[in-house]
Design a protein around this motif. Sequence first.
Motif, PDB file in Angstrom:
ATOM      1  N   PRO A   1     -22.010 -30.239   5.456  1.00  0.00           N
ATOM      2  CA  PRO A   1     -22.606 -30.633   6.740  1.00  0.00           C
ATOM      3  C   PRO A   1     -22.637 -32.147   6.914  1.00  0.00           C
ATOM      4  N   GLU A   2     -22.826 -32.864   5.819  1.00  0.00           N
ATOM      5  CA  GLU A   2     -22.880 -34.314   5.908  1.00  0.00           C
ATOM      6  C   GLU A   2     -21.578 -34.857   6.492  1.00  0.00           C
TER       7      GLU A   2
ATOM      8  N   PRO B   1     -15.364 -31.761   6.008  1.00  0.00           N
ATOM      9  CA  PRO B   1     -16.333 -30.779   6.486  1.00  0.00           C
ATOM     10  C   PRO B   1     -16.118 -29.381   5.940  1.00  0.00           C
ATOM     11  N   LEU B   2     -14.879 -29.012   5.662  1.00  0.00           N
ATOM     12  CA  LEU B   2     -14.614 -27.634   5.246  1.00  0.00           C
ATOM     13  C   LEU B   2     -14.488 -27.485   3.727  1.00  0.00           C
ATOM     14  N   VAL B   3     -14.763 -28.568   3.011  1.00  0.00           N
ATOM     15  CA  VAL B   3     -14.664 -28.492   1.554  1.00  0.00           C
ATOM     16  C   VAL B   3     -16.052 -28.601   0.955  1.00  0.00           C
ATOM     17  N   ASP B   4     -16.385 -27.655   0.116  1.00  0.00           N
ATOM     18  CA  ASP B   4     -17.687 -27.648  -0.535  1.00  0.00           C
ATOM     19  C   ASP B   4     -17.825 -28.900  -1.406  1.00  0.00           C
ATOM     20  N   PRO B   5     -18.856 -29.714  -1.167  1.00  0.00           N
ATOM     21  CA  PRO B   5     -18.940 -30.996  -1.887  1.00  0.00           C
ATOM     22  C   PRO B   5     -19.210 -30.814  -3.373  1.00  0.00           C
ATOM     23  N   VAL B   6     -19.663 -29.654  -3.778  1.00  0.00           N
ATOM     24  CA  VAL B   6     -19.963 -29.447  -5.196  1.00  0.00           C
ATOM     25  C   VAL B   6     -18.801 -28.756  -5.905  1.00  0.00           C
ATOM     26  N   SER B   7     -18.424 -27.617  -5.358  1.00  0.00           N
ATOM     27  CA  SER B   7     -17.389 -26.831  -6.053  1.00  0.00           C
ATOM     28  C   SER B   7     -15.982 -27.291  -5.701  1.00  0.00           C
TER      29      SER B   7
END
Lengths: 904, 287
Positions: B192-193, B145-151
């Motif tokens: 968010p996913e 949840p706290l990790v940006d899925p892109v960067s």
Amino acid sequence: MSWLSRLNPRGPGSRSNRSAAPSSPCTADPETCLMVFENHWRQVSWVLEQRDTSSFSDDLTAVRNNTDQMLCLLAEERPAESADSGSCGAPIGPILELVITENILERLVQWHVRRGLDPDSQGALLKLFEMLIGQSQQPLLQHTAVLHPLLRLLGACADPELGCPPALENSLVLLLNQVCVSMARQPVVLEMLFHAAPAQQGSTNLLIFSLLVPFIHRDGAIGQQARDALLLVMAASASHEAVARYIAENSYFCPVLATGLSALYSSLPRKIEVRGDDWHALRREDWMGVSSLVLFMNSLEFCNAVVQVVHPVVRSQLLDYLHNGFLVPVMGPALHKSSVDEMIASTAYLDLFLRSITETSLLRTFLRFILLHCHDNDTILDTLLTRISSNSRLCMVSLSLFRTLLSLNCEDVMLQLILRFLLPCTHVMLSQRRAIRETDMYGKSANKFLSLIPECCRLNAAASAERDEDNPFWSKVFETFIVIKTIEKSVNISTPPRHSTPSRLSFFMRQQSGGGGSGGGGTSTSTNVDLLQSGPSGSHPLSPDSPKHQTHTEAFDWDAGYLEYLKDARRDIELCSWACRDWSAPYDGENPSPNTSPPPPAPPSSNPSVTLFPEHFSFQREGNSNTPPNQQREEAAASLSSEQQEEEEEQRSSALDQKLTDVRGDGSVMGVCSPARPLNQPASQPYTGPFMVVLFAKLENMLQNSLYVNILLTGIVAQLACYPQPLLRSFLLNTNMVFQPSVKSLIQVLGSVKNRIEAFAASHEDFPSMLRKAQQYLVARGKLDWADSPAAVPPLRRSDSLIKSRKPSLGDLILRHTNSPTRARHAAQLAFAHVRDGGQSLHSALFRGGSAGTSSLEKQAEALRVKNAVYSAVIFCEFLKELAALAQEHAVTLPFPQNQEAEE
Amino acid sequence: CSLPPFDLFLSRPDEEQGGHADQKTSPARTSHKKHLPPIPKNAVPITKPASVGTPSHLANGTHASYGPFYLEYSLMAEFTLVIKQKLPGIYVQPSYKSALMWFGVIFIRHGLYQDGVFKFTVYIPDNYPDGECPKLVFDTPVFHPLVDPVSGELDVKRAFTKWRRNHNHIWQVLMYARTVFYKINTAEPLNPEAAVLYEKDGQLFKSKVVDGVKLCNSHLFDQPKVDDPFAISFSPWNPAVHDEAKERMFTFKRRPEEHHKGAQVSGLSWVKPGSTQPFSKVDSPQS
């Protein structure tokens, strides 16, 4: 164990061509040899069997000639090569067998003794036995047929009536030495000596030993042989409890050794012939020419060696005797002499002794004496402390002693000197206590130190940058930096940095940097394994060649060398925290707890006489709470002899005093100096201890100090600043810390020095040029010294590592050249040549104040004042860089774990 | 440039226990460096933008040249603190090219992310320590949840709203990066996913995490994305190379650089622990 390894090679082979050994008639065939031997023995035994004891000299000559031949044959005989050697020991040759079965040697010696042993025959027998034992091809001493006659002969030498004539002493000691050597090779002999002897010799059952003891302190070869031999006995005693007990309980070995030191000490020069205004410590070159000092050092070295090898029983007895028979009754009073010359001498001696001792337990004895022993209500330490405030050479010698003490990294010393005063944390504002453990994470303290570099000194540097355009600051920085970087990668780029700017270190660090001329960067260890241990040092994250560095090129010549300071600071802190890793506590403001630690001694109450005679400062401490009761007992026990000794010394020295003060004016005690500690200070006020107070007072007075005092002084403060204990580190290096008003901080002291330098510069128009010349002079001097090979490490030390671990600190190196007058002269000449460019040469004005002809005493004094101030400005700037570097390096140093398991 | 393998005891179960922590952190660096070939002579390090640490003229503006020293030493001091903390399962190594970039790897020993080996990079702002908090970016975006899925960036700021010098240190960021894998927080997520799944469908979340861990570990032996000699790279266990390195890690004892073997005199102390009296220790016959 180097003493022993040095001794052992001296075997039979090395002494084969001695004149004492009669030439052997035959070496070839064992059977022929046996026949010849039997033939001689027949003739001898015929004489021996004569009942008539008043035999003629013909008999004596006959016996002696035959005996010579016989013993030669015996010595030359090789052990038999029979196969049935299995049961006990090596097979023995036929001659030896005959000697044993006929008990030939015993009969010979008995015959001699019965007819009255004249010195001539005694000497001949001593030589014969020495030859026999030294050269024999087979072990002899384990045979009672050899051992007992030997002991009988030696017993005669120990006989109070017969004794050993002085002419025979050499032979006797040589023989004893041989016996000890073979004893060291065959421990069984020691056992036999020990058990066999009582039957023959009565009370003194380790005869060999008692015969040797009187020669311990002898000069020359005979003394050395006796000491070597004794040391072998001592080493043997380590594994023979009975022998050790005998030495401790029935011999005079320990008292003789200890009191002998006292006797030798009393013959040392009372005044040290001083060779230059920078002399401050005895180096080997200084004392090698002084025979009485050589003698003393030999004996001290022997004590050290004995302590190293001997059984603990003997060791502790020896140490007790050294404390109560030498240190307390002799060193104590000597350090408290009233004439400055004698104080200088005794302080320098004590310093030399401390530097020479390598054995921890012996060192402990000395340190306990210094820290705990009270002489006239003052501990030795307190007395020594007060001397720092003097302004004579006494100050330098005392500083040198403290430098030695600090270099030991000894917890007990640091506790007494400083830490016990800091432990209660009362010097810090309550709110600041948690800051004690903080390090200078962001360079704030470093920045603060650097900001104290006086403006007037920076201007000078900017000007001098033009001179050095070929060598801009950052290119130098790169060199060093690249070296650091490349070391990490095991790529060895050798770029010796040039020392064109007077970095204090560059003058002084020559010895430590080890590589002679390269003086730093290039010489660091470059093996990759070493690097790995450097922790974060491997991670100099900023790349040296980043362009942003270059933007600052050229403008900052004055701070060239800062990387050198950083590098040195790192090394010194690492070494220091390594050395302190086994201390009992971290001293971080929590452990030991500030609340449980006993209140430190209050500052001494004011005493009017004290201000007049700073050398005689004494702390009026009620009761010696620090002295354990058993020590007080010891002191009482020792006091008798102490008094006698003192009286003697007093008489002698007062006569000497008279002479000295007549001859030289500087024997006076008076000196202008700052008070060693704030007087009239309420006892409840926090007090950081006399050491800190006196150092800070001296530091504040930098402008008036001589160059050499300042070098030593700043060196000591820097040495203190290397200690990783947060209490000390925060006290010296955390410039953000708020102290109680009564506690002066280092930064305050430095700020005041800065103001004084600036005031001085403002009042002297030519300050910039004087400053530059002073720098040039120091550089020239430093370079000269630097080029010289650092060969003159005190060789008394046996282990190199020890030299390293107790390295002389910074100041030592610049001062070193005094020991070689020619070098000093060269240095001066070179400096003059370097400096005498303008008309107003600093040195013609300052160094040779008298030569100007017209100059009055007043002018000279003024010249001296100017000289001191200018030099102090140079030292001050370098000192600030050093402190800044230390503050920065402390933040990146990892502590070493405690030493749980025994070192390799 | 091809780098020798870098081993981090992937399978040592007892690593979690603090006992070996001391040997773990620094020797890990150590072995890496030991196998590092000399930097090619022509490898010119790239530097950060010129604004780095350009020292605002300090105090009375005269010793600005020390500015770089201060930044460099501050970062070295931070690194020293990291080593002192002995963070379990976390290893970092400053980049060769810039002290403001640190490579790291984190081992997750239990919980949802068990067996995860996540490489990351820490970016320290160039006005450190007065700027914002450092950024921590995972090389492969971790499903969290706290990790940006892109960067792949971890939301560090929520833990360090304001970066305060003297109070905040980089080891705390690293510690925080470890904590998020054990205590999952879904408030204001960067992913968010993941947050929704975690709240709504634990099973699916779990399987996605396992997939993510597998994916991550399948790329473990890839060459590092950044061409930096100090970047962390893994290789399969090769006894010829690693056994010796491991042995050295365990037998390693740090000594001063100029320490001389056999220096016995160091460590003089006769003070009994707990006492503040000199010579209070009972005199042992050995010394």
